[in-house]
Design a protein around this motif. Structure first.
Motif, PDB file in Angstrom:
ATOM      1  N   ALA A  31       0.833  -1.207   0.000  1.00 16.88           N
ATOM      2  CA  ALA A  31       0.000   0.000   0.000  1.00 16.88           C
ATOM      3  C   ALA A  31       0.866   1.255   0.000  1.00 16.88           C
ATOM      4  N   GLN A  32       1.925   1.249   0.776  1.00 22.23           N
ATOM      5  CA  GLN A  32       2.849   2.393   0.785  1.00 22.23           C
ATOM      6  C   GLN A  32       3.530   2.551  -0.561  1.00 22.23           C
ATOM      7  N   MET A  33       3.889   1.432  -1.169  1.00 26.81           N
ATOM      8  CA  MET A  33       4.498   1.479  -2.498  1.00 26.81           C
ATOM      9  C   MET A  33       3.581   2.158  -3.500  1.00 26.81           C
ATOM     10  N   HIS A  34       2.282   1.910  -3.394  1.00 29.77           N
ATOM     11  CA  HIS A  34       1.336   2.513  -4.331  1.00 29.77           C
ATOM     12  C   HIS A  34       1.219   4.020  -4.146  1.00 29.77           C
ATOM     13  N   SER A  35       1.720   4.529  -3.023  1.00 33.20           N
ATOM     14  CA  SER A  35       1.827   5.975  -2.836  1.00 33.20           C
ATOM     15  C   SER A  35       3.250   6.454  -3.128  1.00 33.20           C
ATOM     16  N   TYR A  71      20.322  14.080   1.199  1.00 33.52           N
ATOM     17  CA  TYR A  71      18.869  14.107   1.318  1.00 33.52           C
ATOM     18  C   TYR A  71      18.280  12.897   0.603  1.00 33.52           C
ATOM     19  N   LEU A  72      17.200  12.357   1.180  1.00 33.21           N
ATOM     20  CA  LEU A  72      16.411  11.365   0.460  1.00 33.21           C
ATOM     21  C   LEU A  72      15.237  12.118  -0.151  1.00 33.21           C
ATOM     22  N   ILE A  73      15.198  12.117  -1.474  1.00 35.94           N
ATOM     23  CA  ILE A  73      14.207  12.907  -2.213  1.00 35.94           C
ATOM     24  C   ILE A  73      12.994  12.024  -2.505  1.00 35.94           C
ATOM     25  N   MET A  74      11.812  12.564  -2.226  1.00 34.57           N
ATOM     26  CA  MET A  74      10.575  11.809  -2.446  1.00 34.57           C
ATOM     27  C   MET A  74       9.421  12.777  -2.633  1.00 34.57           C
ATOM     28  N   SER A  75       8.270  12.237  -3.000  1.00 34.18           N
ATOM     29  CA  SER A  75       7.078  13.077  -3.135  1.00 34.18           C
ATOM     30  C   SER A  75       6.423  13.272  -1.777  1.00 34.18           C
ATOM     31  N   ALA A  76       5.539  14.271  -1.707  1.00 30.17           N
ATOM     32  CA  ALA A  76       4.772  14.498  -0.482  1.00 30.17           C
ATOM     33  C   ALA A  76       3.902  13.295  -0.164  1.00 30.17           C
ATOM     34  N   SER A 109       8.226  16.908  -1.991  1.00 34.11           N
ATOM     35  CA  SER A 109       7.537  17.944  -2.763  1.00 34.11           C
ATOM     36  C   SER A 109       6.248  17.361  -3.330  1.00 34.11           C
ATOM     37  N   ASP A 110       5.228  18.199  -3.464  1.00 35.68           N
ATOM     38  CA  ASP A 110       3.937  17.752  -3.979  1.00 35.68           C
ATOM     39  C   ASP A 110       4.042  17.464  -5.482  1.00 35.68           C
ATOM     40  N   LEU A 111       3.775  16.212  -5.849  1.00 33.82           N
ATOM     41  CA  LEU A 111       3.849  15.787  -7.254  1.00 33.82           C
ATOM     42  C   LEU A 111       2.554  15.076  -7.655  1.00 33.82           C
ATOM     43  N   SER A 120       7.176   8.999 -10.046  1.00 37.59           N
ATOM     44  CA  SER A 120       7.295  10.015  -9.006  1.00 37.59           C
ATOM     45  C   SER A 120       8.687  10.648  -9.010  1.00 37.59           C
ATOM     46  N   ALA A 121       9.124  11.077  -7.825  1.00 35.14           N
ATOM     47  CA  ALA A 121      10.317  11.918  -7.708  1.00 35.14           C
ATOM     48  C   ALA A 121      11.554  11.286  -8.334  1.00 35.14           C
TER      49      ALA A 121
END
Length: 300
Positions: A228-232, A247-252, A275-277, A287-288
């Motif tokens: 489920a987390q992967m799907h986000s 930094y670990l870069i990821m989406s919001a 960041s919001d993507l 994603s990011a």
């Protein structure tokens, strides 16, 4: 990074990218939203000292997924680059010589080009660092096989670039069926001292055991996420070096679904930048991490 000019849901990739969703907006509106998310993301990266080279997409090519350049090119410390065969025909137009010219103008040195794109004629694909998760320190290439990641071509890449292949299959549940995940980098993120990975997607016990052994042998802390987390997009992350910190870069969206314990495990090693993507993730199914083609080329 490639700033989009014709971003929308790509119908040619939706056949096996089960992260994509359609939204009730006109394509021009979708692109405008994606551009705003892209620009805000780039500003955040630059604010912490990440050197971001932005190349604009070309409207004439009509490439809705150009925002994900890591699928068609990879850059290596010795000045070599790889060019990769793409599953979707309209994604093949993303490979533009202007990108290489731009990098050379920025002072980077390109020595050799390994061009695997002829494999497209045989229906064989390997989509860059979407398919290949490269441990550049330990010279291992993790790859979840799929319609977009061919085993023989993976081995050819590993021979050319001197990597050890770590091959497995990763599945997700779609309408009650277990189907291959389209890219390795949505279920796994490899950082310097840790790995965020959705082990639940690896159904074969021996393959799961093999991956865990490789990661532990190389001293990586394993941070497991759920399907489920992967799907986000909690697996679609990339560690980058800022001016003073990593930094670990990821989406919001990815950041929001991590537990306190998972965040604490990551923050032992580096800070999180998100960041919001939303538009890009929903329509693009990436994603990011997918938006960044990291440049390891030497300076001329």
């Amino acid at each position: 990074m490639i700033r989009p000019v014709a971003f929308r849901m790509n119908e040619q990739t939706a056949v096996n990218n089960f992260f994509q969703e359609d939204i009730a907006l006109k394509n021009a509106e979708i692109n405008t939203k994606a551009q705003a998310e892209f620009d805000a993301f780039v500003r955040k990266l630059r604010a912490v000292g990440v050197n971001v080279i932005v190349e604009n997409d070309d409207l004439r090519t009509d490439t809705p997924d150009s925002i994900f350049p890591n699928n068609w090119i990879s850059f290596h410390e010795n000045g070599d680059i790889g060019l990769y065969p793409m599953f979707a025909e309209n994604r093949r137009r993303e490979r533009r010589e202007e990108v290489l010219i731009r990098l050379e103008s920025e002072g980077f040195l390109i020595n050799n080009v390994y061009d695997y794109t002829e494999a497209e004629e045989e229906g064989i694909f390997l989509e860059g660092t979407g398919s290949l998760l490269l441990d550049r320190i330990n010279h291992k290439a993790y790859c979840a096989l799929s319609a977009r990641a061919d085993e023989e071509l993976l081995i050819e890449f590993c021979e050319d670039f001197e990597y050890l292949p770590v091959i497995f299959t990763a599945n997700q549940t779609v309408d009650g069926k277990r189907l291959p995940i389209y890219h390795t980098n949505v279920m796994m993120c490899l950082a310097e001292k840790f790995c965020v990975i959705c082990l639940d997607t690896i159904d074969e016990p021996s393959e799961k055991k093999n991956i865990v052994q490789h990661l532990k042998k190389d001293g990586k802390e394993i941070i497991a996420i759920t399907e489920a987390q992967m799907h986000s997009f909690a697996g679609n992350m990339l560690q980058l070096q800022g001016t003073e910190k990593k930094y670990l870069i990821m989406s919001a969206a990815a950041h929001d679904v991590l537990t306190k314990e998972q965040v604490a495990s990551i923050e032992k090693h580096c800070e999180i930048l998100s960041s919001d993507l939303t538009t890009i993730e929903t329509c693009g199914g990436g994603s990011a991490r997918c938006m960044m083609a990291e440049v390891f080329l030497p300076k001329a």
